[in-house]
Design a protein around this motif. Structure first.
Motif, PDB file in Angstrom:
ATOM      1  N   SER A  36       0.794  -1.223   0.000  1.00 38.37           N
ATOM      2  CA  SER A  36       0.000   0.000   0.000  1.00 38.37           C
ATOM      3  C   SER A  36       0.823   1.268   0.000  1.00 38.37           C
ATOM      4  CB  SER A  36      -0.966  -0.002   1.183  1.00 38.37           C
ATOM      5  OG  SER A  36      -0.256  -0.096   2.386  1.00 38.37           O
ATOM      6  N   GLY A  37       1.888   1.356   0.763  1.00 38.92           N
ATOM      7  CA  GLY A  37       2.674   2.581   0.835  1.00 38.92           C
ATOM      8  C   GLY A  37       1.976   3.647   1.652  1.00 38.92           C
ATOM      9  N   GLY A  38       2.608   4.793   1.785  1.00 34.62           N
ATOM     10  CA  GLY A  38       2.014   5.888   2.548  1.00 34.62           C
ATOM     11  C   GLY A  38       2.345   5.802   4.018  1.00 34.62           C
ATOM     12  N   LYS A  39       1.475   6.338   4.860  1.00 32.82           N
ATOM     13  CA  LYS A  39       1.713   6.338   6.301  1.00 32.82           C
ATOM     14  C   LYS A  39       1.694   4.921   6.843  1.00 32.82           C
ATOM     15  CE  LYS A  39      -0.267  10.853   7.128  1.00 32.82           C
ATOM     16  NZ  LYS A  39      -1.332  11.604   7.782  1.00 32.82           N
ATOM     17  N   GLY A  40       2.478   4.677   7.863  1.00 29.72           N
ATOM     18  CA  GLY A  40       2.508   3.360   8.486  1.00 29.72           C
ATOM     19  C   GLY A  40       3.911   2.811   8.596  1.00 29.72           C
ATOM     20  N   GLY A  41       4.872   3.557   8.121  1.00 27.76           N
ATOM     21  CA  GLY A  41       6.263   3.143   8.280  1.00 27.76           C
ATOM     22  C   GLY A  41       6.648   2.009   7.358  1.00 27.76           C
ATOM     23  N   GLN A  42       7.686   1.273   7.791  1.00 25.97           N
ATOM     24  CA  GLN A  42       8.205   0.188   6.949  1.00 25.97           C
ATOM     25  C   GLN A  42       7.179  -0.909   6.735  1.00 25.97           C
ATOM     26  OE1 GLN A  42      11.755  -1.074   8.952  1.00 25.97           O
ATOM     27  NE2 GLN A  42      13.044   0.135   7.583  1.00 25.97           N
ATOM     28  N   ASN A  43       6.285  -1.114   7.685  1.00 23.82           N
ATOM     29  CA  ASN A  43       5.321  -2.211   7.587  1.00 23.82           C
ATOM     30  C   ASN A  43       4.547  -2.156   6.272  1.00 23.82           C
ATOM     31  OD1 ASN A  43       3.762  -4.457   8.693  1.00 23.82           O
ATOM     32  ND2 ASN A  43       2.086  -2.982   8.783  1.00 23.82           N
ATOM     33  N   VAL A  44       3.983  -0.992   5.946  1.00 21.21           N
ATOM     34  CA  VAL A  44       3.161  -0.916   4.741  1.00 21.21           C
ATOM     35  C   VAL A  44       3.995  -0.950   3.474  1.00 21.21           C
ATOM     36  CG1 VAL A  44       1.221   0.252   5.828  1.00 21.21           C
ATOM     37  CG2 VAL A  44       3.051   1.592   4.824  1.00 21.21           C
ATOM     38  N   ASN A  45       5.261  -0.597   3.568  1.00 22.88           N
ATOM     39  CA  ASN A  45       6.120  -0.617   2.392  1.00 22.88           C
ATOM     40  C   ASN A  45       6.655  -2.011   2.080  1.00 22.88           C
ATOM     41  OD1 ASN A  45       5.853   2.164   2.029  1.00 22.88           O
ATOM     42  ND2 ASN A  45       7.462   2.564   3.511  1.00 22.88           N
TER      43      ASN A  45
END
Length: 128
Positions: A36-45
């Motif tokens: 998804s990317g965006g806010k949420g740090g490394q987890n979403v990336n």
């Protein structure tokens, strides 16, 4: 066996009921997971938390990356799909109602014109 999501039991059962009422079954859904990317740090990336849901019979597509977890996004995607289908259903019903009202108004207008013409016709035919 219905799917369960990391939300309260009430929300799970409410979603299941909405899906049943709208005629949505899990086999009608195509689900993919994407980053998804965006806010949420490394987890979403690094992790595929976003959900791309397709309702095959209608072709409706929902992409949900609101939350940082896949489970919550799966729940929210189904919730959004139900909302979209309910909106379309209500729109169809309201369109039918609008057509019905328009037809009534046209009929009423035609009747009044007919009466007006008959009245004028009788006034012209009366001897003076």
């Amino acid at each position: 066996m219905p799917l369960t999501f990391p939300v309260s039991v009430e929300k799970n059962s409410s979603l299941q009921r909405r899906m049943e009422v709208l005629g949505i079954s899990e086999k009608d859904l195509s689900e993919r997971f994407i980053k998804s990317g965006g806010k949420g740090g490394q987890n979403v990336n690094k992790v595929s938390t976003a959900v791309h849901l397709v309702h095959i019979p209608t072709g409706k597509q929902i992409k949900c990356s609101v939350y940082r977890t896949q489970g919550l996004n799966r729940y929210k995607a189904r919730d959004l799909l139900c909302l979209e289908l309910e909106r379309n259903l209500n729109q169809t019903e309201s369109d039918a109602l609008v057509q019905k009202i328009r037809k009534k108004k046209q009929d009423k207008h035609r009747k009044s014109l007919k009466k007006k013409l008959e009245k004028e016709k009788t006034e012209w035919n009366e001897p003076m």
